[in-house]
Design an enzyme around this catalytic site. Structure first.
Site, PDB file in Angstrom:
ATOM      1  N   ARG A 121      47.775  52.049  36.661  1.00  0.00           N
ATOM      2  CA  ARG A 121      46.339  52.266  36.767  1.00  0.00           C
ATOM      3  C   ARG A 121      45.780  51.220  37.724  1.00  0.00           C
ATOM      4  O   ARG A 121      45.638  50.056  37.366  1.00  0.00           O
ATOM      5  CB  ARG A 121      45.651  52.168  35.405  1.00  0.00           C
ATOM      6  CG  ARG A 121      44.136  52.333  35.518  1.00  0.00           C
ATOM      7  CD  ARG A 121      43.470  52.578  34.188  1.00  0.00           C
ATOM      8  NE  ARG A 121      43.584  51.466  33.254  1.00  0.00           N
ATOM      9  CZ  ARG A 121      42.900  51.389  32.099  1.00  0.00           C
ATOM     10  NH1 ARG A 121      42.059  52.366  31.758  1.00  0.00           N
ATOM     11  NH2 ARG A 121      43.066  50.364  31.283  1.00  0.00           N
ATOM     12  N   ASP A 388      38.875  44.270  25.439  1.00  0.00           N
ATOM     13  CA  ASP A 388      39.084  44.111  26.870  1.00  0.00           C
ATOM     14  C   ASP A 388      37.795  44.442  27.610  1.00  0.00           C
ATOM     15  O   ASP A 388      36.707  44.479  27.007  1.00  0.00           O
ATOM     16  CB  ASP A 388      40.248  44.983  27.342  1.00  0.00           C
ATOM     17  CG  ASP A 388      40.035  46.481  27.087  1.00  0.00           C
ATOM     18  OD1 ASP A 388      38.894  46.898  26.766  1.00  0.00           O
ATOM     19  OD2 ASP A 388      41.005  47.253  27.221  1.00  0.00           O
TER      20      ASP A 388
END
Length: 465
Positions: A121, A388
């Protein structure tokens, strides 16, 4: 970007530097015009089409393990974990310090080699890479793409494309990948992609995005916390009452069910794969069962909705993800008109008076993640969960919306900007970069788009003058 102090330049391999230079030369002008048209209220009708098949090494129900691309110990553990696929992440779990980017780029040749499916990603299109210059600051997505594809030219990994919202962005990615393939002597569409549908605009454009990338896109992925962040920003511009806190925004809420169903509906119609969200709990070593049971239940729900794969945030969660998908019997989706779908997507309950402990926990989450991010750690464990960028983005958007409407606090006044500052100062002093960033995000008239870009604009952390 002349107001920023740039870190020392990154070192790219000659092949990666050449490819990144070619991509920037061809695409920088188009990148500057993104995101392009963002209003999906009257989308053009699409012709009938089919997504490409799921790649051979991703066939079957899967538990994919996502790992921060610069955490070398975690990366080695992931490759030895027995995951059905390993996804190297430069986005939500990644803190893009110069040292981290260099470590991740240097690790790519060995991390992408060997047996087993690999996915990457890259960073989203909003991000800049200030430690590289290609006629201006590097476009992080193109830098990552060049580093990734030149590290494994014989067998390019599959990609997750993050935070995709508009057809113009989808065309940009398709053209960037086609240019890279041509430069490296690969066949057109050799690089296969799964599109992350994690914004309010993106879910309404999902069919058009998949159509634009239909030559290489095999699926759609649900990113729930990024999506709730986007929805909070969208609804927060007009809602006059506080939106619910995170604990009240599980996938059992009708608006979130509508989001998941919208993705699966497109996938079923177009023959694409629906990839579910991330199992992001950190089980208590002394009593892991409650957390693992919650993962199994969450994945069983996704499987019933029609998802066929999902992510685990830790190797120890892979078994629970697989078990949740084991007895999947996908149910029929409810029939609804586009108007009904939009109504469900945007119907969130009012929060009512907010407990001060909820506000302070939301504050603490954002500050903890921001502080770790400035220190070079993109993911932390907090109160039994992996946190996160995505969850910190949601936390700061909720604080922004609650301050904007002056949310009532249970038995203790309202959350005004002054009250927010009082509570924030009880947790962190004004001069900490995390506090300065959070104040900027929460007290803005309109919620800024993404905090990593705002940190660069403010010259915080590594970019401080």
């Amino acid at each position: 970007m002349t107001d920023l102090t740039l870190p020392p330049p990154l070192v790219l391999s000659p092949a990666a530097h050449a490819l990144a230079g070619a991509l920037h030369a061809a695409l920088r002008g188009r990148w500057a015009a993104l995101p392009g048209e963002t209003d999906p209220d009257d989308p053009l009708p699409l012709p009938e089409y089919r997504a490409v098949p799921v790649p051979d090494d991703l066939q079957g129900r899967r538990a994919e393990l996502i790992v921060e691309a610069s955490d070398l110990a975690a990366l080695r553990a992931a490759l030895a974990s027995g995951a059905d696929a390993v996804a190297l992440d430069f986005d939500d779990t990644f803190a893009p310090t110069r040292a981290n980017v260099q470590a991740a780029y240097d690790a790519l040749p060995w991390a992408l080699a060997g047996e087993g499916a690999r996915l990457v990603r890259p960073r989203a299109l909003y991000a800049l890479e200030l430690a590289l210059d290609f006629g201006g600051p590097g476009i992080a997505a193109l830098c990552d793409l060049a580093a990734v594809l030149t590290a494994a030219p014989a067998r390019p990994p599959h990609l997750y494309i993050p935070k995709l919202e508009t057809v113009a962005e989808a065309r940009f990615w398709d053209d960037a990948l086609a240019l890279a393939e041509a430069q490296l002597g690969l066949e057109r569409n050799a690089v296969r992609v799964c599109l992350q549908i994690e914004t309010f605009t993106g879910v309404r454009q999902a069919d058009a995005l998949l159509h634009t990338l239909r030559g290489r896109a095999y699926g759609l992925n649900a990113g729930r916390w990024d999506y709730v962040f986007s929805l909070t920003k969208h609804l927060g511009q007009s809602r006059t009452v506080p939106l619910p806190p995170r604990a009240a925004l599980g996938m059992d809420v009708d608006a979130m069910q509508a989001y998941a169903e919208a993705l699966v509906r497109v996938c079923r119609r177009r023959g694409a794969e629906a990839v579910g969200g991330t199992a992001s709990v950190a089980p208590d070593p002394q009593n892991p069962r409650p957390a693992l049971d919650a993962v199994r239940a969450d994945k069983a729900r996704e499987a019933a909705q029609g998802f066929t794969a999902a992510w685990a945030g830790l190797p120890g969660l892979l078994g629970a993800v697989r078990e949740g998908f084991a007895d999947a019997r996908p149910a029929a989706l409810p029939r609804e008109t586009p108007e009904q779908s939009l109504a469900r997507l945007t119907t969130l309950p009012d929060a009512g008076p907010l407990p001060l402990v909820t506000v302070c926990d939301t504050l603490g989450l954002a500050l903890d993640v921001f502080a770790a991010w400035f220190a070079g750690r993109g993911v932390i464990v907090r109160a039994g969960r992996l946190e996160d960028t995505a969850t910190a983005e949601l936390a700061r958007a909720q604080l922004w919306q609650w301050c904007r409407v002056g949310a009532t606090l249970e038995g203790d006044g309202r959350l005004t900007p002054a009250r927010y500052l009082t509570e924030r100062r009880a947790l962190m002093p004004d001069d900490h970069p995390a506090a300065r960033l959070l104040d900027h995000l929460v007290l803005a008239d309109a919620a800024p788009a993404y905090f990593p870009r705002e940190a660069q604009r403010l010259g915080l952390g590594e970019y401080a003058p």
